[in-house]
Write a protein that holds these residues in place. Structure first.
Motif, mmCIF file in Angstrom:
data_model
loop_
_atom_site.group_PDB
_atom_site.id
_atom_site.type_symbol
_atom_site.label_atom_id
_atom_site.label_comp_id
_atom_site.label_asym_id
_atom_site.label_seq_id
_atom_site.Cartn_x
_atom_site.Cartn_y
_atom_site.Cartn_z
ATOM 1 N N GLN A 1 -10.588 -26.500 26.798
ATOM 2 C CA GLN A 1 -10.672 -27.531 26.239
ATOM 3 C C GLN A 1 -12.061 -27.916 26.245
ATOM 4 O OE1 GLN A 1 -8.385 -29.736 24.555
ATOM 5 N NE2 GLN A 1 -10.188 -30.854 24.077
ATOM 6 N N ALA A 2 -12.690 -27.507 27.477
ATOM 7 C CA ALA A 2 -14.401 -27.733 27.630
ATOM 8 C C ALA A 2 -15.013 -27.285 26.360
ATOM 9 C CB ALA A 2 -14.849 -27.810 29.151
ATOM 10 N N ASP A 3 -14.791 -26.064 26.217
ATOM 11 C CA ASP A 3 -15.374 -25.246 25.210
ATOM 12 C C ASP A 3 -15.100 -25.719 23.826
ATOM 13 O OD1 ASP A 3 -16.147 -23.368 27.114
ATOM 14 O OD2 ASP A 3 -14.410 -21.864 26.599
ATOM 15 N N ARG A 4 -13.976 -26.313 23.340
ATOM 16 C CA ARG A 4 -13.765 -26.847 22.293
ATOM 17 C C ARG A 4 -14.583 -28.297 22.077
ATOM 18 N NH1 ARG A 4 -9.537 -25.371 18.977
ATOM 19 N NH2 ARG A 4 -9.273 -23.243 19.035
ATOM 20 N N THR A 5 -14.729 -28.712 23.132
ATOM 21 C CA THR A 5 -15.573 -30.344 23.475
ATOM 22 C C THR A 5 -17.021 -29.858 23.058
ATOM 23 O OG1 THR A 5 -13.853 -31.435 24.722
ATOM 24 C CG2 THR A 5 -16.166 -32.025 24.679
ATOM 25 N N GLU B 1 -19.181 -31.153 19.685
ATOM 26 C CA GLU B 1 -20.438 -31.590 20.013
ATOM 27 C C GLU B 1 -21.556 -30.958 19.193
ATOM 28 O OE1 GLU B 1 -20.811 -32.382 24.202
ATOM 29 O OE2 GLU B 1 -19.469 -34.061 23.988
ATOM 30 N N ALA B 2 -21.609 -29.487 19.349
ATOM 31 C CA ALA B 2 -22.721 -28.840 18.598
ATOM 32 C C ALA B 2 -22.769 -29.027 17.173
ATOM 33 C CB ALA B 2 -22.600 -27.463 19.076
ATOM 34 N N LEU B 3 -21.394 -29.066 16.602
ATOM 35 C CA LEU B 3 -21.338 -29.333 15.374
ATOM 36 C C LEU B 3 -21.601 -30.755 14.653
ATOM 37 C CD1 LEU B 3 -17.796 -27.509 14.786
ATOM 38 C CD2 LEU B 3 -19.961 -26.818 13.738
ATOM 39 N N ALA B 4 -21.183 -31.497 15.474
ATOM 40 C CA ALA B 4 -21.653 -32.954 15.177
ATOM 41 C C ALA B 4 -23.305 -33.243 15.291
ATOM 42 C CB ALA B 4 -21.072 -33.888 16.255
ATOM 43 N N ALA B 5 -23.928 -32.495 16.276
ATOM 44 C CA ALA B 5 -25.350 -32.611 16.146
ATOM 45 C C ALA B 5 -26.120 -31.834 15.170
ATOM 46 C CB ALA B 5 -25.547 -31.722 17.573
ATOM 47 N N LEU B 6 -25.423 -31.170 14.344
ATOM 48 C CA LEU B 6 -26.115 -30.483 13.296
ATOM 49 C C LEU B 6 -26.655 -31.562 12.103
ATOM 50 C CD1 LEU B 6 -23.710 -27.554 12.145
ATOM 51 C CD2 LEU B 6 -25.876 -27.365 13.443
ATOM 52 N N GLY B 7 -26.134 -32.663 11.951
ATOM 53 C CA GLY B 7 -26.552 -33.720 11.139
ATOM 54 C C GLY B 7 -27.850 -34.134 11.541
ATOM 55 N N ALA C 1 -16.734 -22.427 18.464
ATOM 56 C CA ALA C 1 -16.573 -22.041 19.973
ATOM 57 C C ALA C 1 -16.659 -20.549 20.388
ATOM 58 C CB ALA C 1 -15.086 -22.312 20.528
ATOM 59 N N GLU C 2 -16.505 -19.645 19.258
ATOM 60 C CA GLU C 2 -16.818 -18.304 19.412
ATOM 61 C C GLU C 2 -18.288 -18.106 19.423
ATOM 62 O OE1 GLU C 2 -16.261 -14.289 19.794
ATOM 63 O OE2 GLU C 2 -14.712 -16.023 19.849
ATOM 64 N N TRP C 3 -18.905 -18.840 18.889
ATOM 65 C CA TRP C 3 -20.554 -18.656 19.020
ATOM 66 C C TRP C 3 -21.044 -18.904 20.418
ATOM 67 C CZ3 TRP C 3 -24.909 -19.112 15.163
ATOM 68 C CH2 TRP C 3 -24.635 -18.645 13.796
ATOM 69 N N LEU C 4 -20.377 -20.141 21.020
ATOM 70 C CA LEU C 4 -20.639 -20.699 22.309
ATOM 71 C C LEU C 4 -20.451 -19.647 23.386
ATOM 72 C CD1 LEU C 4 -20.213 -24.340 21.957
ATOM 73 C CD2 LEU C 4 -22.385 -23.209 21.411
ATOM 74 N N ARG D 1 -26.779 -20.864 22.998
ATOM 75 C CA ARG D 1 -26.988 -22.190 23.585
ATOM 76 C C ARG D 1 -26.728 -23.250 22.458
ATOM 77 N NH1 ARG D 1 -32.556 -22.400 26.494
ATOM 78 N NH2 ARG D 1 -33.180 -21.987 24.155
ATOM 79 N N PRO D 2 -26.223 -24.362 22.876
ATOM 80 C CA PRO D 2 -26.193 -25.424 21.710
ATOM 81 C C PRO D 2 -27.746 -25.900 20.899
ATOM 82 C CG PRO D 2 -25.021 -26.275 23.910
ATOM 83 C CD PRO D 2 -25.964 -24.952 23.997
ATOM 84 N N ALA D 3 -28.649 -25.860 21.585
ATOM 85 C CA ALA D 3 -29.901 -26.065 20.897
ATOM 86 C C ALA D 3 -30.131 -24.841 19.939
ATOM 87 C CB ALA D 3 -30.947 -26.158 22.040
ATOM 88 N N ASP D 4 -29.868 -23.754 20.280
ATOM 89 C CA ASP D 4 -30.212 -22.469 19.524
ATOM 90 C C ASP D 4 -29.252 -22.497 18.286
ATOM 91 O OD1 ASP D 4 -32.196 -21.774 21.128
ATOM 92 O OD2 ASP D 4 -30.894 -20.223 22.422
ATOM 93 N N PHE D 5 -27.922 -23.268 18.683
ATOM 94 C CA PHE D 5 -26.838 -23.123 17.786
ATOM 95 C C PHE D 5 -27.393 -24.009 16.646
ATOM 96 C CE2 PHE D 5 -23.338 -25.631 15.847
ATOM 97 C CZ PHE D 5 -22.431 -24.654 15.795
ATOM 98 N N ALA D 6 -27.986 -25.176 16.876
ATOM 99 C CA ALA D 6 -28.496 -25.932 15.686
ATOM 100 C C ALA D 6 -29.607 -25.543 15.070
ATOM 101 C CB ALA D 6 -28.753 -27.445 16.400
ATOM 102 N N THR D 7 -30.566 -24.841 15.560
ATOM 103 C CA THR D 7 -31.534 -24.337 15.162
ATOM 104 C C THR D 7 -31.304 -22.931 14.177
ATOM 105 O OG1 THR D 7 -32.984 -24.808 17.141
ATOM 106 C CG2 THR D 7 -33.822 -23.095 15.680
ATOM 107 N N THR D 8 -30.268 -22.316 14.552
ATOM 108 C CA THR D 8 -30.047 -21.000 13.841
ATOM 109 C C THR D 8 -29.222 -21.599 12.370
ATOM 110 O OG1 THR D 8 -29.886 -19.906 15.779
ATOM 111 C CG2 THR D 8 -28.579 -19.050 13.746
ATOM 112 N N LEU D 9 -28.387 -22.589 12.495
ATOM 113 C CA LEU D 9 -27.446 -23.000 11.364
ATOM 114 C C LEU D 9 -28.333 -23.560 10.356
ATOM 115 C CD1 LEU D 9 -24.013 -23.697 12.945
ATOM 116 C CD2 LEU D 9 -24.674 -21.844 11.669
ATOM 117 N N THR D 10 -29.278 -24.310 10.887
ATOM 118 C CA THR D 10 -30.239 -25.232 9.854
ATOM 119 C C THR D 10 -31.632 -24.516 9.448
ATOM 120 O OG1 THR D 10 -31.230 -26.156 11.957
ATOM 121 C CG2 THR D 10 -29.508 -27.396 10.857
ATOM 122 N N ALA D 11 -31.507 -23.376 9.678
ATOM 123 C CA ALA D 11 -32.764 -22.583 9.311
ATOM 124 C C ALA D 11 -32.821 -22.129 7.801
ATOM 125 C CB ALA D 11 -33.096 -21.487 10.200
ATOM 126 N N GLY D 12 -33.790 -22.460 7.244
ATOM 127 C CA GLY D 12 -33.795 -22.178 5.704
ATOM 128 C C GLY D 12 -32.825 -22.438 5.041
#
Length: 284
Positions: A139-143, A147-153, A174-177, A182-193
């Motif tokens: 459940q913590a992983d899903r949370t 939050e990581a997805l919500a932070a993309l915007g 969740a599979e990425w995490l 890391r959540p910070a790297d998650f956002a950087t990777t998905l929003t690059a380019g």
């Protein structure tokens, strides 16, 4: 959408042959194949619901799905292979026997060429690992994933997702995490380019989550015996080859990249003769 007769039992392949489910798949969801064209999504949904051992050759599927002819089925199977949903392989039948069989592994979760290569090499467990006993951790992983997805915007407004989109993409995030992202790297990777305009942030994010999935962490060496080796075949013509020579599960000829020199073509002809001989022996 083509639908087979739900009351009829599916035709089964000869013992040891036919469909095999790939390991480690996510639970079945209504949107598993929404990234595919309508025909391919319909056929993938049908195959996904067939039991292991079911015959999923072109002729059988065409009979089960009347709106589609054999050529349409064949084209769709090639597309499903290129999209990472299936691979055709040869492997030992097991149980100490030396007989080799032809199987088609199907995954409702789209897999990369690298994942399929590891699987063929025996680097992916055959059985999906059991979920951890404590329920608080998943459940913590899903949370965290939500939050990581919500932070993309907040990182880039072009990937602003709705609550429903975040919920639908939770398993992929969740599979990425789980693979150490890391959540910070998650956002950087998905929003690059990002392109200048994104018409569907949810669909775009799903595509990136699948296409840019980080590699799994190195596995701890196990004392268990190594699974039998598998040889990949071209989904269309059946020629055998190394995984790196069959990107998307298709050979150069079936991808439309016909070689200029005659040697590969000769190899292809010999492989086809071998296949026909093998089929004739099995039919006796």
């Amino acid at each position: 959408m083509a639908v087979a007769n739900p009351t009829a039992a599916p035709p089964m392949a000869a013992p040891g042959y036919g469909k095999r489910s790939a390991p480690g798949e996510a639970p079945r969801r209504r949107d598993d194949f929404t990234h595919l064209p309508a025909r391919e999504a319909s056929i993938a949904t049908h195959i996904d619901r067939l039991p292991d051992g079911a015959a999923i050759d072109t002729k059988t599927l065409a009979k089960e799905l009347p709106p589609y002819g054999q050529q349409a089925i064949r084209t769709a199977l090639n597309a499903l292979s290129a999209a990472g949903h299936l691979r055709r392989v040869r492997e030992p039948v097991g149980d100490g026997r030396t007989q080799w069989v032809f199987r088609t592994y199907f995954s409702r979760t789209a897999r990369s060429d690298a994942w399929w290569s590891r699987f063929l090499a025996g680097d992916v467990p055959e059985v999906e690992p059991q979920a951890p006993t404590p329920k608080a951790q998943p459940q913590a992983d899903r949370t965290d994933a939500y939050e990581a997805l919500a932070a993309l915007g907040r990182t880039d407004a072009r990937l602003t997702l709705s609550a429903a989109e975040c919920k639908a993409l939770e398993p992929l995030a969740a599979e990425w995490l789980a693979r150490g992202m890391r959540p910070a790297d998650f956002a950087t990777t998905l929003t690059a380019g990002l392109p200048d305009v994104i018409h569907s942030p949810g669909a775009f994010t799903r595509k990136r989550l699948v296409g840019k999935l980080p590699p799994e962490p190195p596995r701890t060496p196990s004392a268990e015996p190594t699974p039998p080796s598998r040889i990949m075949e071209c989904t269309d013509c059946g020629i055998a080859g190394r995984p790196e020579a069959l990107p998307g599960g298709l050979c150069r000829i079936c991808r439309g990249q016909v070689p200029n020199d005659p040697a590969p073509a000769a190899d292809w002809i010999h492989s086809q003769v071998d296949r026909l001989r093998a089929a004739a022996r099995q039919a006796r």
